[in-house]
Design a protein around this motif. Structure first.
Motif, short mmCIF file in Angstrom:
data_model
loop_
_atom_site.label_atom_id
_atom_site.label_comp_id
_atom_site.label_asym_id
_atom_site.label_seq_id
_atom_site.Cartn_x
_atom_site.Cartn_y
_atom_site.Cartn_z
N THR A 283 0.86 -1.18 0.00
CA THR A 283 0.00 0.00 0.00
C THR A 283 0.90 1.23 0.00
N VAL A 284 0.69 2.11 -0.98
CA VAL A 284 1.52 3.32 -1.13
C VAL A 284 0.66 4.55 -0.88
N THR A 285 1.14 5.46 -0.05
CA THR A 285 0.44 6.72 0.20
C THR A 285 1.41 7.89 0.06
N GLY A 286 0.85 9.09 -0.11
CA GLY A 286 1.66 10.30 -0.15
C GLY A 286 2.15 10.72 -1.51
N THR A 287 1.78 9.99 -2.55
CA THR A 287 2.29 10.31 -3.89
C THR A 287 1.53 11.49 -4.51
N GLY A 288 2.22 12.21 -5.36
CA GLY A 288 1.62 13.32 -6.11
C GLY A 288 2.14 13.31 -7.52
N TYR A 289 3.40 13.68 -7.68
CA TYR A 289 4.05 13.64 -8.98
C TYR A 289 4.28 12.19 -9.42
N LEU A 290 4.75 11.37 -8.51
CA LEU A 290 4.98 9.97 -8.81
C LEU A 290 3.68 9.18 -8.72
N ILE B 245 4.00 1.84 2.53
CA ILE B 245 5.05 2.80 2.17
C ILE B 245 4.42 4.19 2.06
N HIS B 246 4.86 5.09 2.93
CA HIS B 246 4.39 6.48 2.85
C HIS B 246 5.55 7.35 2.40
N VAL B 247 5.37 8.08 1.31
CA VAL B 247 6.44 8.92 0.78
C VAL B 247 6.13 10.39 0.97
N THR B 248 7.18 11.16 1.16
CA THR B 248 7.10 12.62 1.16
C THR B 248 7.89 13.09 -0.05
N ASP C 87 14.36 -1.43 6.03
CA ASP C 87 15.38 -0.42 5.74
C ASP C 87 15.85 -0.50 4.30
N VAL C 88 15.98 -1.71 3.79
CA VAL C 88 16.40 -1.89 2.39
C VAL C 88 15.35 -1.31 1.45
N ILE C 89 14.08 -1.58 1.75
CA ILE C 89 12.98 -1.04 0.93
C ILE C 89 12.98 0.47 0.97
N ARG C 90 13.15 1.05 2.16
CA ARG C 90 13.18 2.51 2.29
C ARG C 90 14.32 3.11 1.47
N THR C 91 15.48 2.49 1.53
CA THR C 91 16.63 2.99 0.76
C THR C 91 16.35 2.99 -0.73
N ARG C 92 15.70 1.94 -1.21
CA ARG C 92 15.37 1.86 -2.63
C ARG C 92 14.40 2.96 -3.04
N VAL C 93 13.40 3.20 -2.21
CA VAL C 93 12.40 4.22 -2.54
C VAL C 93 13.02 5.61 -2.49
N ILE D 260 6.51 3.66 -7.29
CA ILE D 260 7.05 3.39 -5.96
C ILE D 260 7.18 1.89 -5.73
N GLU D 261 6.15 1.15 -6.10
CA GLU D 261 6.18 -0.30 -5.91
C GLU D 261 7.31 -0.93 -6.72
N GLN D 262 7.50 -0.44 -7.93
CA GLN D 262 8.55 -1.01 -8.78
C GLN D 262 9.93 -0.76 -8.19
N ALA D 263 10.12 0.45 -7.65
CA ALA D 263 11.42 0.77 -7.05
C ALA D 263 11.63 0.02 -5.74
N ALA D 264 10.54 -0.18 -4.97
CA ALA D 264 10.65 -0.80 -3.65
C ALA D 264 11.06 -2.27 -3.74
N LYS D 265 10.59 -2.97 -4.76
CA LYS D 265 10.89 -4.39 -4.93
C LYS D 265 10.57 -5.19 -3.67
N VAL D 266 9.36 -5.01 -3.15
CA VAL D 266 8.95 -5.74 -1.96
C VAL D 266 8.81 -7.22 -2.29
#
Length: 228
Positions: A43-50, A100-103, A73-79, A55-61
């Motif tokens: 579940t991804v929240t906080g997106t606007g431009y992206l 995953i919540h992004v700013t 931590d690895v997922i956060r670094t990827r995002v 996000i899911e593709q970059a996270a590679k969960v």
């Protein structure tokens, strides 16, 4: 009977201990090794431009891996490696999802990079493109070989300006990090100097602009000057 009662009391505690160990082992197996509590989605929240899919593709969960064993931590670094992402918060959402919540970064100016308009945030990071210059965002004119440190300096100047004053800026010119100028939408020029004491310079400029002039110099905020 007394002997049997004593023996039963002992075996009762033994049985309770065995049951407790069995429950603990089962619990550990369920959480850490079984597919019962495995990752089923993100579940991804906080997106606007992206987009959430980016996000899911970059996270590679790792879908299908036990949720408790996923390295957050690895997922956060990827995002956070995505340029538009300023920060990311990754948590477990039991029983089977990763949250995953992004700013995202916010642009304070646009920079022309080889004919492409790039958004620049308050840290000087170029993180997105624009088909045309957005209303309300000043342009930044810096040497083509300007490094990240130079962009960070000029971005800090713009970030120090209050919103109403920033809206009046047409563009910022910087020949070097010590020769920064603001050109207002009405053609007036502000000699800023370096990015040092930008907060103080912004405060002085707000007062200085009440005087009728064509050039305002706040490079030394303790001794501002104007020219007709």
């Amino acid at each position: 009977r007394r002997q049997w009662a004593r023996r039963w009391g002992v075996w009762r505690w033994v049985a309770a201990g065995v049951l407790l160990v069995a429950l603990l082992v089962t619990g550990v197996w369920l959480v850490l090794f079984s597919s019962v509590l495995a990752v089923q989605g993100v579940t991804v929240t906080g997106t606007g431009y992206l987009k959430a899919g980016e996000i899911e593709q970059a996270a590679k969960v790792p879908t299908g891996e036990p949720l408790a064993r996923v390295d957050l931590d690895v997922i956060r670094t990827r995002v956070e490696a995505l340029a538009p992402v300023q920060s990311a918060d990754v948590t477990r959402a039991w029983p089977d999802r990763v949250l995953i919540h992004v700013t995202e970064r916010e642009a304070v100016a646009v920079v022309d990079v080889a004919g492409s308009l790039r958004g620049m945030d308050g840290d000087g990071v170029l993180f997105r493109t624009y088909p045309a210059r957005p209303r309300g965002l000043p342009a930044v004119q810096i040497p083509t070989d300007a490094d990240a440190g130079t962009r960070r300096e000029v971005a800090g100047v713009l970030a120090a300006l209050p919103a109403d004053l920033l809206h009046d800026v047409d563009h910022l010119e910087a020949d070097t990090v010590d020769q920064i100028r603001l050109v207002l939408r009405d053609g007036r020029v502000v000699v800023w100097g370096s990015a040092d004491q930008s907060d103080e310079k912004a405060t002085v400029l707000a007062t200085l602009l009440t005087f009728d002039a064509q050039q305002y110099d706040v490079s030394v905020p303790g001794r501002p000057t104007t020219r007709p």
